[in-house]
Design a protein around this motif. Structure first.
Motif: not given
Ligand code: KG4
Length: 328
Positions: A112-121, A305-306
């Motif tokens: 879930l944390e990874a889903h939130l970080y997706a925009c940073c990619l 990414g995260i």
């Protein structure tokens, strides 16, 4: 610094190489839609078996596309929670094997944390604190993000996740699987205000969600009406889900006085949700950070990414790491 990310949390086998937590060098996703569509949802045992067949070719393809060898990886990152236990086990086992064989750190990632970080990619850098909105097939939750790694769960679904509701309503309408993209498409031809479906009020907390009553309302409507307009049902159902999500998100963003809303998860591919949430936030001077569609649904680039942030904080997992199917 190159990190190999692996995600097998549900029905996608994914591997990706990301440089310095930002630059995607490869992003391979092997979908199992053909396997599960006959059941109208994910069949867990078949998902695990498919992951076993796909995991090595998918990792090899990710390395090939990045034009790198495993020996160039600084770490291997893997989703260990939440997800289907059998599916998670395959990715975690592959991650451990690579970490051991290559003598590199293993980084355990919360999906879930990874889903939130997706925009940073996608070159976006959300200002934190912010409100995280995860809307996927298995989760619908609102999270206060103090900084990456520091979260407060504000609300979550008490029954079906939003994506699950899309899939179940599509099944009722005999539209196929996964239902979200089909309902999204049909809605453009329908009237979102033709039918009034209920928005659940949750006693347990004002930021919680519930979508199972909405699905039942669609079922009851179909049972009691002989001639129906599928496009209107799709559009009215979608509008109810979107309104439920945006009203709670905006309310919490105002209450917490944040200037960023960060979206992640498969349902964020929904056109109406992207449009409406950005519009409502914009009026209040709040910026929305939304990943491109290919990074909304499950992928391993967001995991790699995260993992870069976690690695910098020395959050490394032991080789005895176990998958954890339920997070909350
Ligand atoms: O995050 P995700 O790839 O994986 C799981 O959590 O399983 O989300 C998949 C979910 C499915 O329920 C699918 O129907 C939904 O996301 N979805 C959509 C759209 N694209 C995918 N829902 C609504 N509109 C879409 N365009």
């Amino acid at each position: 610094m190159y990190i190999l990310g692996i995600d097998t949390s549900c029905d996608e086998t994914a591997a990706s190489v990301v440089a310095d937590g930002k630059e995607i060098l490869s992003n391979i996703v092997s979908s199992q839609i053909d396997i599960h569509s006959q059941f109208g949802g994910v069949f867990p045992e078949l998902a695990s078996r498919a992951h076993i067949s796909f995991i090595i070719p998918v990792i090899e393809e990710a390395m090939r596309e990045a034009s790198l060898k495993l020996s160039s990886m600084s770490a291997v990152a893997v989703t260990y929670t939440p997800g289907l236990i059998g599916s998670l086990l395959i990715g975690v086992s592959a991650g451990k094997a690579i970490a051991y064989a290559m003598n590199i750190p293993l980084i355990h990632v919360n999906h879930l944390e990874a889903h939130l970080y997706a925009c940073c990619l996608d070159g976006q850098s959300p200002k934190l604190p912010g409100i995280g909105v995860i809307v996927s097939g298995g989760e619908t939750s609102l999270i206060y993000i103090k900084q990456w790694g520091e979260y407060e769960l504000m609300g979550r679904t008490q029954d079906d996740a939003a994506g699950e509701a899309f899939d179940k309503v599509a099944k009722l309408l005999q539209l196929g699987y996964p239902g979200g993209p089909i309902i999204d498409r049909l809605s453009t031809e329908g009237n979102p205000y033709a039918l009034k479906f209920p928005m659940a009020q949750i006693k347990a907390g004002k930021y919680h969600f519930s979508f199972s009553g909405l699905k039942t309302a669609v079922r009851n409507y179909l049972k009691t009406n002989d001639s129906v307009n599928i496009n209107d049902i799709a559009a009215s159902f979608q509008e109810t889900v979107v309104k439920t999500v945006w009203t709670k998100t905006i309310r919490i963003a105002r209450e917490r006085q944040v200037s960023s809303i960060i979206l992640g998860g498969g349902v964020v591919a929904n056109k109406r949700l992207r449009e409406k949430l950005s519009q409502e936030a914009n009026v209040l001077g709040i910026k929305t950070y939304i990943p491109p569609i290919k990074l909304c649904t499950d992928n391993a680039a967001m995991v790699a990414g995260i993992a870069y942030i976690n690695y910098k904080k020395k959050q490394v997992a032991p080789l005895s790491l176990d998958p954890v199917p339920k997070l909350w």
